[in-house]
Design a protein around this motif. Structure first.
Motif, PDB file in Angstrom:
ATOM      1  N   THR A 105       0.823  -1.201   0.000  1.00 44.67           N
ATOM      2  CA  THR A 105       0.000   0.000   0.000  1.00 44.67           C
ATOM      3  C   THR A 105       0.862   1.258   0.000  1.00 44.67           C
ATOM      4  N   TYR A 107       0.542   5.758  -0.478  1.00 48.37           N
ATOM      5  CA  TYR A 107      -0.405   6.821  -0.118  1.00 48.37           C
ATOM      6  C   TYR A 107      -0.276   7.980  -1.100  1.00 48.37           C
ATOM      7  N   GLY A 111      -5.329   9.400  -0.238  1.00 47.57           N
ATOM      8  CA  GLY A 111      -5.316   8.282   0.706  1.00 47.57           C
ATOM      9  C   GLY A 111      -4.614   7.061   0.162  1.00 47.57           C
ATOM     10  N   ALA A 112      -5.012   5.906   0.697  1.00 46.90           N
ATOM     11  CA  ALA A 112      -4.326   4.645   0.399  1.00 46.90           C
ATOM     12  C   ALA A 112      -4.516   4.212  -1.045  1.00 46.90           C
ATOM     13  N   HIS A 133      -8.193   2.624  -4.884  1.00 49.57           N
ATOM     14  CA  HIS A 133      -7.652   3.950  -4.578  1.00 49.57           C
ATOM     15  C   HIS A 133      -8.814   4.925  -4.421  1.00 49.57           C
ATOM     16  N   THR A 185       0.013  11.253  -7.178  1.00 50.49           N
ATOM     17  CA  THR A 185      -0.507   9.895  -7.354  1.00 50.49           C
ATOM     18  C   THR A 185       0.494   8.972  -8.046  1.00 50.49           C
ATOM     19  N   ALA A 188       3.435   8.152  -5.874  1.00 48.91           N
ATOM     20  CA  ALA A 188       3.144   7.154  -4.835  1.00 48.91           C
ATOM     21  C   ALA A 188       3.188   5.745  -5.400  1.00 48.91           C
ATOM     22  N   THR A 192       5.801   2.754  -4.474  1.00 48.71           N
ATOM     23  CA  THR A 192       5.297   1.493  -3.934  1.00 48.71           C
ATOM     24  C   THR A 192       5.846   0.308  -4.721  1.00 48.71           C
TER      25      THR A 192
END
Length: 213
Positions: A105, A107, A111-112, A133, A185, A188, A192
């Motif tokens: 996950t 962020y 959010g997640a 998402h 976005t 992130a 990840t």
């Protein structure tokens, strides 16, 4: 002389606090029973739908030609120093591990972001998909395959392709495209995926050990 009319007597049920309590308890009992029945009635369909969703997601990051087992059920849990316990789906052919898939996950702006990452035994990405998402529609949601093919650009990549400095969006000096008006976005997601490759590298021996018969 006419006798006064007798006053109607109050019902015991209406006037007794004990009766009120009993009725309330009975109502609660019936309601609880109905809820339990509804839970039982929907539990199996929900579980089946969840299993179907998992199988469909795994099929996108673990090519079917790679395995003759069931990656949905053949799993290993690895406790990693950085990521903690991670459940890993194992693809194998004749007991030899041919791929792994796991969820991490990140962020983003809203959010997640849950990311499913498929990795070959040599550390090459087999595929990546965003599972869920809450990013801004029309901007951050371009991480979805249904919106753009951006996420497919990671297939075949590894920790050495690009080099560590390249594992960033272009705005940060890396090689991966960001979106107009939405840099947080994709940043992130790229981060990840890199974490996923680093997790695999740290635990490669355990993750690629042959499946027991």
């Amino acid at each position: 002389m006419t006798e006064p009319a007798e006053k109607p007597r109050k019902s015991w049920i209406k006037s007794s606090p004990l009766a009120h309590g009993l009725m309330l308890g009975l109502f609660s009992l019936v309601t609880a029973g109905l809820l339990a029945w509804a839970d039982q009635a929907t539990e199996a369909p929900i579980a089946a739908r969840g299993a179907d969703d998992l199988a469909a997601s795994l099929a996108q990051v673990l090519p079917a030609s790679l395995y003759d087992n069931s990656p949905a059920t053949d799993m290993r849990t690895v406790t990693d120093a950085a990521e903690g316990p991670v459940s890993v789906h194992i693809a194998a052919k004749a007991g030899t591990v041919t791929g792994t898939a796991f969820e991490l996950t990140g962020y983003g702006y809203s959010g997640a972001i849950r990311v499913l990452i498929g990795v070959a035994p040599d550390g090459t990405l087999l595929g990546v998909r965003v599972l869920s998402h809450a990013e801004t529609p029309g901007l951050g949601d371009k991480i979805e395959l249904a919106k753009t093919d951006w996420i497919e650009g990671f297939t075949g990549r590894s920790l050495s392709d690009p080099t560590p400095d390249g594992w960033k969006v272009k705005r940060d000096g890396g090689i991966f495209d960001q979106f107009s008006g939405a840099t947080i976005t994709p940043r992130a997601v790229v981060g990840t995926i890199r974490r996923g490759l680093e997790f695999f590298a740290r635990n490669q021996a355990a993750l690629t050990a042959p499946l027991a018969n």
